[in-house]
Design a protein around this motif. Structure first.
Motif, mmCIF file in Angstrom:
data_model
loop_
_atom_site.group_PDB
_atom_site.id
_atom_site.type_symbol
_atom_site.label_atom_id
_atom_site.label_comp_id
_atom_site.label_asym_id
_atom_site.label_seq_id
_atom_site.Cartn_x
_atom_site.Cartn_y
_atom_site.Cartn_z
ATOM 1 N N ALA A 1 20.145 39.230 10.734
ATOM 2 C CA ALA A 1 19.236 39.163 11.855
ATOM 3 C C ALA A 1 18.031 40.021 11.545
ATOM 4 O O ALA A 1 18.265 41.552 11.600
ATOM 5 C CB ALA A 1 20.434 39.784 13.005
ATOM 6 N N SER B 1 23.300 45.199 15.374
ATOM 7 C CA SER B 1 22.415 44.949 16.317
ATOM 8 C C SER B 1 21.513 43.261 16.563
ATOM 9 O O SER B 1 21.046 43.049 15.904
ATOM 10 C CB SER B 1 21.962 46.397 17.120
ATOM 11 N N THR B 2 20.672 42.453 17.645
ATOM 12 C CA THR B 2 20.470 42.183 17.883
ATOM 13 C C THR B 2 18.889 41.933 16.527
ATOM 14 O O THR B 2 18.125 43.715 16.965
ATOM 15 C CB THR B 2 19.562 41.949 19.180
ATOM 16 N N ARG C 1 12.212 27.936 15.272
ATOM 17 C CA ARG C 1 12.730 28.540 16.665
ATOM 18 C C ARG C 1 13.133 30.250 16.698
ATOM 19 O O ARG C 1 13.591 30.287 15.147
ATOM 20 C CB ARG C 1 13.965 27.933 17.458
ATOM 21 N N CYS C 2 12.738 30.840 17.390
ATOM 22 C CA CYS C 2 12.973 32.800 17.010
ATOM 23 C C CYS C 2 14.346 32.839 17.309
ATOM 24 O O CYS C 2 15.049 32.510 18.632
ATOM 25 C CB CYS C 2 12.103 33.329 17.630
ATOM 26 N N VAL C 3 15.328 33.052 16.163
ATOM 27 C CA VAL C 3 16.681 33.913 16.333
ATOM 28 C C VAL C 3 16.872 34.791 16.384
ATOM 29 O O VAL C 3 18.481 35.776 17.015
ATOM 30 C CB VAL C 3 17.260 32.545 15.401
ATOM 31 N N SER D 1 15.925 37.330 17.901
ATOM 32 C CA SER D 1 16.268 38.553 19.261
ATOM 33 C C SER D 1 17.618 37.689 19.830
ATOM 34 O O SER D 1 18.352 38.296 20.362
ATOM 35 C CB SER D 1 14.615 37.531 19.886
ATOM 36 N N SER D 2 18.309 36.211 19.315
ATOM 37 C CA SER D 2 19.781 36.448 20.333
ATOM 38 C C SER D 2 20.832 36.322 18.986
ATOM 39 O O SER D 2 21.703 35.952 19.741
ATOM 40 C CB SER D 2 19.256 34.754 20.819
ATOM 41 N N THR D 3 20.601 36.838 17.932
ATOM 42 C CA THR D 3 22.064 37.106 16.772
ATOM 43 C C THR D 3 22.087 38.599 17.270
ATOM 44 O O THR D 3 21.507 39.586 16.686
ATOM 45 C CB THR D 3 21.127 36.318 15.929
ATOM 46 N N THR D 4 22.973 38.933 17.097
ATOM 47 C CA THR D 4 23.631 40.293 16.446
ATOM 48 C C THR D 4 23.987 40.162 15.111
ATOM 49 O O THR D 4 25.196 39.790 14.881
ATOM 50 C CB THR D 4 25.188 40.500 17.720
#
Length: 354
Positions: free
Chosen positions: A227, A237-238, A251-253, A255-258
């Motif tokens: 991330a 963490s994200t 696509r922004c990934v 911000s939704s990946t920990t």
């Protein structure tokens, strides 16, 4: 254990490195998955605070169907390794990371961690109780002669109670309790490989000192997603996207990946013994007065790569035997790979020893 299921309704809610390997964290509910027979005893991709207890619980059970990966996958399904009252209490009253009902805890719970209390909220107590109960269920399953495999039968017994396994002479069908037990079994069996690693301990991971300790700590995060901007000394963490990094297929990934990025993983590995700064460039600046030649690398040394402009864009940990443990890039996970292919060979800048 989430709950002892009744027919009418189901409850909702669902040291040391012994192994290393590369795995992918993406999982799914594949109801067609069957029980694997791979008996590898390794473990990867679990939080550090759970690792020693999972390995101990596995070691205490002599049933051949027991593996660390089975216990880890079950814990993930039960609580996703959560330990707070808010996150690890089911509406039916199951408690802790292994989700024990109070009545069942009275049978299996003990003060395994020696802190003076017997609690389903203590990681050691909970995992060891889970291991004891699963070991007993695996023994019953092996002796039952029911179809489906010992692991599947034991998991069904943990979720629904062994009486339901006896009632159906196997794993309860999808028609039982809305399919909760059936799906519970299938999901855990399908996610075991996420946590499974080779059984042998690589020699290079068995040393002592700050570097090997950092390497072992980082290795507990093998399989954790990359991330960009994510991760800290406290763990994954994200992350975030900055207009260039953190994207996949446009696509922004992040911000939704920990997970971790390369430098947060190395910072996490060394903290608090060595408090490295946050970025790869800053880590190089903080340790460049202790350079290490390529033929003198030791486990835990920091490895750096830079682009043609001199910008240091990547850092990893030397893992011995010509390998690097690192968080490579968006779409990948923390992995162990040959140093020669970890990043473009021409970008290798050098190594330092924190």
């Amino acid at each position: 254990m989430k709950v002892i299921i009744q027919v009418a309704a189901a409850a909702t809610g669902l040291l040391l490195l012994l192994a290393i390997g590369i795995t992918v964290l993406v999982v799914g509910d594949d109801s067609s998955t069957t029980e694997t027979t791979d008996g590898a005893g390794g473990l990867q991709g679990v939080p550090e605070e759970f690792r020693k207890w999972i390995l101990k619980a596995d070691a205490d059970c002599k049933e051949p169907a027991m593996t660390p990966a089975l216990l880890a996958a079950q814990l993930y399904q039960e609580s996703k390794f959560k330990t707070s009252v808010a996150e690890a209490t089911s509406h039916a009253g199951a408690q802790g990371p292994a989700q024990f009902m109070p009545g069942t805890w009275a049978t299996w719970g003990r003060d395994a961690d020696g802190n003076g209390r017997n609690s389903p909220w203590d990681i050691g107590d909970a995992v060891m109780a889970q291991g004891r109960m699963m070991c007993s269920l695996l023994r019953q399953a092996a002796a039952s002669g029911y179809p489906g495999g010992a692991r599947a039968l034991a998991l069904a017994g943990y979720n629904a109670g062994w009486g339901r396994v006896q009632q159906y002479r196997g794993v309860p069908p999808k028609s039982f309790a809305g399919g909760e037990t059936y799906n519970y079994v299938q999901i855990i069996l399908s996610t075991m490989t996420r946590f499974q690693g080779p059984a042998l301990v690589p020699v290079s991971f068995s040393g002592t000192g700050t570097g090997p300790d950092a390497l072992r700590k980082a290795s507990t995060r093998l399989g954790t997603p990359y991330a960009y901007g994510g991760g800290s000394p406290s763990g994954p963490s994200t992350g975030f996207c900055d207009g260039l990094n953190g994207y996949r297929n446009g696509r922004c990934v992040a911000s939704s990946t920990t997970g971790f990025d390369c430098s947060s993983l190395t910072q996490y590995a060394y903290w608090p013994s060595v408090k490295l700064p946050r970025t790869a460039a800053a880590q190089y600046g903080a340790t460049s007065n202790r350079p290490v030649s390529r033929n003198n690398l030791k486990p835990g040394d920091l490895l750096f790569w830079s682009n043609s402009s001199g910008f240091i864009y990547h850092v990893g940990l030397y893992a011995g035997d010509g390998r690097v443990l690192h968080a490579p890039r968006t779409g990948k996970t923390v992995e162990l790979v040959p140093l020669a292919s970890a990043m473009p060979a021409g970008d290798y800048l050098g190594a330092t020893r924190p």
